[in-house]
Design a protein around this motif. Structure first.
Motif, PDB file in Angstrom:
ATOM      1  N   MET A 117      25.644  35.490 -44.052  1.00 36.55           N
ATOM      2  CA  MET A 117      24.762  36.509 -43.471  1.00 36.55           C
ATOM      3  C   MET A 117      25.252  37.901 -43.855  1.00 36.55           C
ATOM      4  O   MET A 117      24.469  38.760 -44.277  1.00 36.55           O
ATOM      5  N   ASN A 118      26.540  38.115 -43.728  1.00 36.62           N
ATOM      6  CA  ASN A 118      27.093  39.430 -44.034  1.00 36.62           C
ATOM      7  C   ASN A 118      26.990  39.757 -45.521  1.00 36.62           C
ATOM      8  O   ASN A 118      26.713  40.897 -45.888  1.00 36.62           O
ATOM      9  N   MET A 119      27.170  38.752 -46.367  1.00 41.41           N
ATOM     10  CA  MET A 119      26.982  38.966 -47.800  1.00 41.41           C
ATOM     11  C   MET A 119      25.515  39.313 -48.070  1.00 41.41           C
ATOM     12  O   MET A 119      25.220  40.195 -48.891  1.00 41.41           O
ATOM     13  N   GLY A 120      24.613  38.649 -47.380  1.00 41.39           N
ATOM     14  CA  GLY A 120      23.195  38.984 -47.502  1.00 41.39           C
ATOM     15  C   GLY A 120      22.939  40.429 -47.133  1.00 41.39           C
ATOM     16  O   GLY A 120      22.190  41.137 -47.824  1.00 41.39           O
ATOM     17  N   ARG A 121      23.573  40.899 -46.078  1.00 39.87           N
ATOM     18  CA  ARG A 121      23.424  42.299 -45.652  1.00 39.87           C
ATOM     19  C   ARG A 121      23.904  43.250 -46.747  1.00 39.87           C
ATOM     20  O   ARG A 121      23.273  44.272 -47.010  1.00 39.87           O
ATOM     21  N   VAL A 122      25.036  42.918 -47.370  1.00 49.67           N
ATOM     22  CA  VAL A 122      25.568  43.750 -48.464  1.00 49.67           C
ATOM     23  C   VAL A 122      24.574  43.790 -49.619  1.00 49.67           C
ATOM     24  O   VAL A 122      24.263  44.854 -50.155  1.00 49.67           O
ATOM     25  N   THR A 138      21.388  30.229 -47.307  1.00 51.29           N
ATOM     26  CA  THR A 138      22.611  29.435 -47.155  1.00 51.29           C
ATOM     27  C   THR A 138      23.102  29.508 -45.714  1.00 51.29           C
ATOM     28  O   THR A 138      23.495  28.485 -45.128  1.00 51.29           O
ATOM     29  N   ALA A 139      23.078  30.700 -45.128  1.00 47.55           N
ATOM     30  CA  ALA A 139      23.476  30.848 -43.720  1.00 47.55           C
ATOM     31  C   ALA A 139      22.611  29.955 -42.836  1.00 47.55           C
ATOM     32  O   ALA A 139      23.118  29.286 -41.924  1.00 47.55           O
ATOM     33  N   LEU A 140      21.315  29.916 -43.118  1.00 47.03           N
ATOM     34  CA  LEU A 140      20.403  29.100 -42.319  1.00 47.03           C
ATOM     35  C   LEU A 140      20.562  27.609 -42.608  1.00 47.03           C
ATOM     36  O   LEU A 140      20.325  26.784 -41.713  1.00 47.03           O
ATOM     37  N   ASP A 141      20.956  27.246 -43.813  1.00 43.68           N
ATOM     38  CA  ASP A 141      21.252  25.836 -44.105  1.00 43.68           C
ATOM     39  C   ASP A 141      22.441  25.372 -43.267  1.00 43.68           C
ATOM     40  O   ASP A 141      22.463  24.248 -42.765  1.00 43.68           O
ATOM     41  N   ILE A 142      23.429  26.255 -43.126  1.00 42.02           N
ATOM     42  CA  ILE A 142      24.628  25.923 -42.360  1.00 42.02           C
ATOM     43  C   ILE A 142      24.317  25.907 -40.868  1.00 42.02           C
ATOM     44  O   ILE A 142      24.752  25.017 -40.146  1.00 42.02           O
ATOM     45  N   GLU A 143      23.567  26.906 -40.418  1.00 43.80           N
ATOM     46  CA  GLU A 143      23.244  27.040 -38.988  1.00 43.80           C
ATOM     47  C   GLU A 143      21.753  27.364 -38.849  1.00 43.80           C
ATOM     48  O   GLU A 143      21.373  28.539 -38.828  1.00 43.80           O
ATOM     49  N   PRO A 144      20.911  26.325 -38.769  1.00 42.86           N
ATOM     50  CA  PRO A 144      19.456  26.542 -38.746  1.00 42.86           C
ATOM     51  C   PRO A 144      18.949  27.385 -37.575  1.00 42.86           C
ATOM     52  O   PRO A 144      17.889  27.989 -37.674  1.00 42.86           O
ATOM     53  N   ASN A 145      19.715  27.459 -36.494  1.00 46.37           N
ATOM     54  CA  ASN A 145      19.273  28.223 -35.317  1.00 46.37           C
ATOM     55  C   ASN A 145      19.818  29.646 -35.286  1.00 46.37           C
ATOM     56  O   ASN A 145      19.772  30.303 -34.249  1.00 46.37           O
ATOM     57  N   TYR A 146      20.329  30.128 -36.397  1.00 44.87           N
ATOM     58  CA  TYR A 146      20.927  31.464 -36.470  1.00 44.87           C
ATOM     59  C   TYR A 146      19.805  32.493 -36.575  1.00 44.87           C
ATOM     60  O   TYR A 146      19.299  32.786 -37.657  1.00 44.87           O
ATOM     61  N   VAL A 147      19.424  33.030 -35.443  1.00 47.08           N
ATOM     62  CA  VAL A 147      18.265  33.916 -35.343  1.00 47.08           C
ATOM     63  C   VAL A 147      18.442  35.186 -36.175  1.00 47.08           C
ATOM     64  O   VAL A 147      17.504  35.628 -36.856  1.00 47.08           O
ATOM     65  N   ALA A 148      19.620  35.775 -36.165  1.00 52.89           N
ATOM     66  CA  ALA A 148      19.845  37.024 -36.909  1.00 52.89           C
ATOM     67  C   ALA A 148      19.584  36.822 -38.406  1.00 52.89           C
ATOM     68  O   ALA A 148      18.984  37.682 -39.055  1.00 52.89           O
ATOM     69  N   ALA A 149      20.014  35.688 -38.947  1.00 53.29           N
ATOM     70  CA  ALA A 149      19.783  35.418 -40.372  1.00 53.29           C
ATOM     71  C   ALA A 149      18.301  35.205 -40.644  1.00 53.29           C
ATOM     72  O   ALA A 149      17.776  35.655 -41.665  1.00 53.29           O
ATOM     73  N   ARG A 150      17.622  34.534 -39.723  1.00 50.36           N
ATOM     74  CA  ARG A 150      16.189  34.302 -39.891  1.00 50.36           C
ATOM     75  C   ARG A 150      15.431  35.632 -39.886  1.00 50.36           C
ATOM     76  O   ARG A 150      14.556  35.867 -40.720  1.00 50.36           O
ATOM     77  N   LEU A 151      15.800  36.515 -38.967  1.00 46.93           N
ATOM     78  CA  LEU A 151      15.156  37.832 -38.898  1.00 46.93           C
ATOM     79  C   LEU A 151      15.437  38.649 -40.154  1.00 46.93           C
ATOM     80  O   LEU A 151      14.536  39.288 -40.703  1.00 46.93           O
ATOM     81  N   GLU A 152      16.683  38.622 -40.603  1.00 50.24           N
ATOM     82  CA  GLU A 152      17.056  39.365 -41.817  1.00 50.24           C
ATOM     83  C   GLU A 152      16.313  38.809 -43.033  1.00 50.24           C
ATOM     84  O   GLU A 152      15.830  39.568 -43.870  1.00 50.24           O
ATOM     85  N   LEU A 153      16.186  37.492 -43.108  1.00 50.39           N
ATOM     86  CA  LEU A 153      15.469  36.866 -44.214  1.00 50.39           C
ATOM     87  C   LEU A 153      14.004  37.308 -44.226  1.00 50.39           C
ATOM     88  O   LEU A 153      13.469  37.678 -45.273  1.00 50.39           O
ATOM     89  N   HIS A 154      13.367  37.315 -43.060  1.00 49.91           N
ATOM     90  CA  HIS A 154      11.964  37.753 -42.992  1.00 49.91           C
ATOM     91  C   HIS A 154      11.822  39.221 -43.391  1.00 49.91           C
ATOM     92  O   HIS A 154      10.859  39.602 -44.058  1.00 49.91           O
ATOM     93  N   LYS A 155      12.801  40.031 -42.997  1.00 51.73           N
ATOM     94  CA  LYS A 155      12.785  41.442 -43.363  1.00 51.73           C
ATOM     95  C   LYS A 155      12.856  41.609 -44.885  1.00 51.73           C
ATOM     96  O   LYS A 155      12.112  42.372 -45.485  1.00 51.73           O
ATOM     97  N   VAL A 156      13.769  40.855 -45.513  1.00 55.42           N
ATOM     98  CA  VAL A 156      13.947  40.954 -46.965  1.00 55.42           C
ATOM     99  C   VAL A 156      12.693  40.438 -47.682  1.00 55.42           C
ATOM    100  O   VAL A 156      12.220  41.058 -48.633  1.00 55.42           O
TER     101      VAL A 156
END
Length: 161
Positions: A117-122, A138-156
């Protein structure tokens, strides 16, 4: 072999520091973590002390504690990710990358989705959206319920439309 009583007391202070920190008492937490480290230094106590410093805005002190944690236990992944995050906070994106990469492969690290997730932010900040999407997925593959990564992915993904 450490004195079992000393180790037990160090563990108590580390847990107490965490309890104090999560209840909002940063000064109490810092005192407890410091006492834990004085009794028996652990990577966890140094990392959590760094975390407490970061909440006070003392990013350089936080980084120093994470570096101390790595000296104690180079296999513990949390301080690598945390240094990456602290460098992101300082706007030092290129410097954050190797730390996040080291967190991704650390032997002893449970929340493996965080460095992705943090690498994605960078990568987003560097305008490298396709690579950012890969890291966030990849973050979501590891942790499918990781809301912050899902939100960041939708933003990107929204940036690409």
């Amino acid at each position: 072999m450490p004195d079992p009583g000393r180790l037990e007391l160090a563990e108590f202070y580390c847990k107490e520091g965490y309890r104090l920190q999560t209840s909002g008492d940063l000064e109490g937490a810092i005192t407890a973590y410091t006492r834990s480290i004085e009794l028996y230094p652990t990577a966890e106590a140094h990392t959590f002390l760094g975390w407490a410093y970061s909440f006070q805005g003392k990013i350089d002190e936080a980084i120093k504690e994470c570096e101390a944690a790595i000296q104690v236990d180079p296999d513990f992944g949390n301080p690598y990710n945390d240094i990456g995050v602290y460098l992101i906070e300082k706007g030092q994106y290129d410097e954050a990358v190797p730390w996040l990469e080291r967190a991704m492969v650390a032997k002893r690290y449970e929340p493996r989705h965080y460095p992705h997730m943090n690498m994605g932010r960078v990568l987003v900040r560097k305008g490298r959206y396709e690579e950012a999407i890969k890291e966030l997925k990849t973050a979501l593959d590891i942790e499918p319920n990781y809301v912050a990564a899902r939100l960041e992915l939708h933003k990107v993904l929204g940036l690409l439309n």
